[in-house]
Scaffold this motif. Sequence first.
Motif, PDB file in Angstrom:
ATOM      1  N   THR A  15       0.830  -1.206   0.000  1.00 36.64           N
ATOM      2  CA  THR A  15       0.000   0.000   0.000  1.00 36.64           C
ATOM      3  C   THR A  15       0.862   1.253   0.000  1.00 36.64           C
ATOM      4  OG1 THR A  15      -1.814  -1.112   1.159  1.00 36.64           O
ATOM      5  CG2 THR A  15      -1.755   1.289   1.281  1.00 36.64           C
ATOM      6  N   MET A  16       1.901   1.274   0.814  1.00 38.15           N
ATOM      7  CA  MET A  16       2.758   2.457   0.873  1.00 38.15           C
ATOM      8  C   MET A  16       3.494   2.679  -0.441  1.00 38.15           C
ATOM      9  SD  MET A  16       4.194   2.778   4.770  1.00 38.15           S
ATOM     10  CE  MET A  16       5.169   1.282   4.817  1.00 38.15           C
ATOM     11  N   ILE A  19       1.010   4.161  -2.982  1.00 40.27           N
ATOM     12  CA  ILE A  19       0.750   5.575  -2.704  1.00 40.27           C
ATOM     13  C   ILE A  19       1.905   6.441  -3.208  1.00 40.27           C
ATOM     14  CG2 ILE A  19       0.512   7.299  -0.871  1.00 40.27           C
ATOM     15  CD1 ILE A  19      -0.874   5.045   0.791  1.00 40.27           C
ATOM     16  N   ARG A  20       3.133   6.059  -2.853  1.00 43.87           N
ATOM     17  CA  ARG A  20       4.287   6.856  -3.253  1.00 43.87           C
ATOM     18  C   ARG A  20       4.446   6.879  -4.775  1.00 43.87           C
ATOM     19  NH1 ARG A  20       9.065   8.166  -0.628  1.00 43.87           N
ATOM     20  NH2 ARG A  20       7.716   8.247   1.214  1.00 43.87           N
ATOM     21  N   GLU A  23       1.905   9.307  -6.217  1.00 46.36           N
ATOM     22  CA  GLU A  23       2.210  10.714  -5.994  1.00 46.36           C
ATOM     23  C   GLU A  23       3.456  11.162  -6.760  1.00 46.36           C
ATOM     24  OE1 GLU A  23      -0.106  12.557  -2.545  1.00 46.36           O
ATOM     25  OE2 GLU A  23       1.841  11.878  -1.792  1.00 46.36           O
ATOM     26  N   SER A  52       1.549  13.941  -0.150  1.00 48.22           N
ATOM     27  CA  SER A  52       1.650  13.377   1.199  1.00 48.22           C
ATOM     28  C   SER A  52       2.864  12.475   1.407  1.00 48.22           C
ATOM     29  CB  SER A  52       0.383  12.568   1.506  1.00 48.22           C
ATOM     30  OG  SER A  52       0.251  11.493   0.590  1.00 48.22           O
ATOM     31  N   GLU A  56       2.674   8.085   4.406  1.00 46.34           N
ATOM     32  CA  GLU A  56       2.053   6.817   4.008  1.00 46.34           C
ATOM     33  C   GLU A  56       1.760   5.871   5.176  1.00 46.34           C
ATOM     34  OE1 GLU A  56       4.627   8.230   0.527  1.00 46.34           O
ATOM     35  OE2 GLU A  56       4.934   7.962   2.691  1.00 46.34           O
ATOM     36  N   ALA A  60      -1.804   3.753   5.460  1.00 43.88           N
ATOM     37  CA  ALA A  60      -1.751   2.298   5.362  1.00 43.88           C
ATOM     38  C   ALA A  60      -2.129   1.638   6.683  1.00 43.88           C
ATOM     39  CB  ALA A  60      -0.344   1.861   4.929  1.00 43.88           C
ATOM     40  N   HIS A  80      -3.064   9.851  -0.115  1.00 38.22           N
ATOM     41  CA  HIS A  80      -2.596   8.640   0.563  1.00 38.22           C
ATOM     42  C   HIS A  80      -3.741   7.913   1.255  1.00 38.22           C
ATOM     43  CE1 HIS A  80      -2.659  11.765   3.529  1.00 38.22           C
ATOM     44  NE2 HIS A  80      -2.019  11.100   4.476  1.00 38.22           N
ATOM     45  N   ALA A  84      -5.293   4.242   0.141  1.00 36.31           N
ATOM     46  CA  ALA A  84      -5.281   3.171   1.150  1.00 36.31           C
ATOM     47  C   ALA A  84      -6.683   2.668   1.440  1.00 36.31           C
ATOM     48  CB  ALA A  84      -4.623   3.668   2.435  1.00 36.31           C
TER      49      ALA A  84
END
Length: 330
Positions: A15-16, A19-20, A23, A52, A56, A60, A80, A84
């Motif tokens: 998940t992290m 997200i990264r 972004e 963000s 994260e 998450a 984020h 998530a």
Amino acid sequence: MADLTGEDRRDLLRTMILIRTFEEAILREYHADKKPAFDIGAGAVPGEMHLSAGQEPVAAGVCANLTTDDAVTATHRPHHVAIAHGMDLRALAAEIFGRETGLGRGRGGHMHLFDPVTHFSCSGIIAEGLPPALGQAFAFKQRGTTNIAVAVTGEGAANQGAFHESLNLAALWQLPVVFVVEDNDWAISVPRDASTSLKSNADRASAYGMPGTRVEGNDVEAVHEAAAEAVALARSGGGPSLLEIHTLRLWGHFEGDAQGYRSDAGTASEQDPIPRYRAQLIDTGVIAEEDIAVMSASASERVEDAVSFAKSSPSPDPAEATRYVFVEGA
């Protein structure tokens, strides 16, 4: 720590990374066609942009305890949490690009994401995600369900009236809501000790008769554990609670922020939570380098698909500028 399986831990990392990756792609696209360093009127992505990176673990760790039937509200820095919580990447990207296929048909932009599928919303106004979360929690309680609401806000918002009014009413009515304060140290550009009388906003919880916990270290597993307890309390009818999570904003408050106010601007990247958690899982044998490479490749594929979808989608017709603003036929 919470009793997490290896797969649970891999999911948190997955998940992290997603997200990264998302972004970073938005950051790339945001600046791609902009000639001045800060020009909110040009480029494929219109408007301001608040990213963000570094936060994260909050998204998450908290959202791993939720289902998409639970409601989540977030801030003007929402990607984020939205990702998530399971938001569709194509619809999210299209809204950021201001396209008709977006969540709000391109009318809201990245600070105003509304998704009935995942019960997600956010606001560009400080602390204004909390009252809607109370309404959702009240509805869940009236219906007799076990669903809960989670309101994510920043530490600067904890000095706003809406924050205190929401905590008071949630406690009075014993609503199934979890308040999550993301403390990234700087609010917009002011450190806590210059604006807040308490060292931890978690201490404010006791004034409203609810549990308050501060989570240090920007540690996704510690966040998961604290959130699991708060979510379980809300689901069981035990009422609201407050979590303050000390996290990290790697980038500026907005794209174009020179960050001259930050004393940690040169060292923040050393505290990046993703490489740290990745190394932890490798060292403990939970995951291998090649597995992480597969995760990253999958994230990139999904994100680039979403960006391509957004860029190829039509922009709203200016002739329909007032559509969806007023009730049709009224």
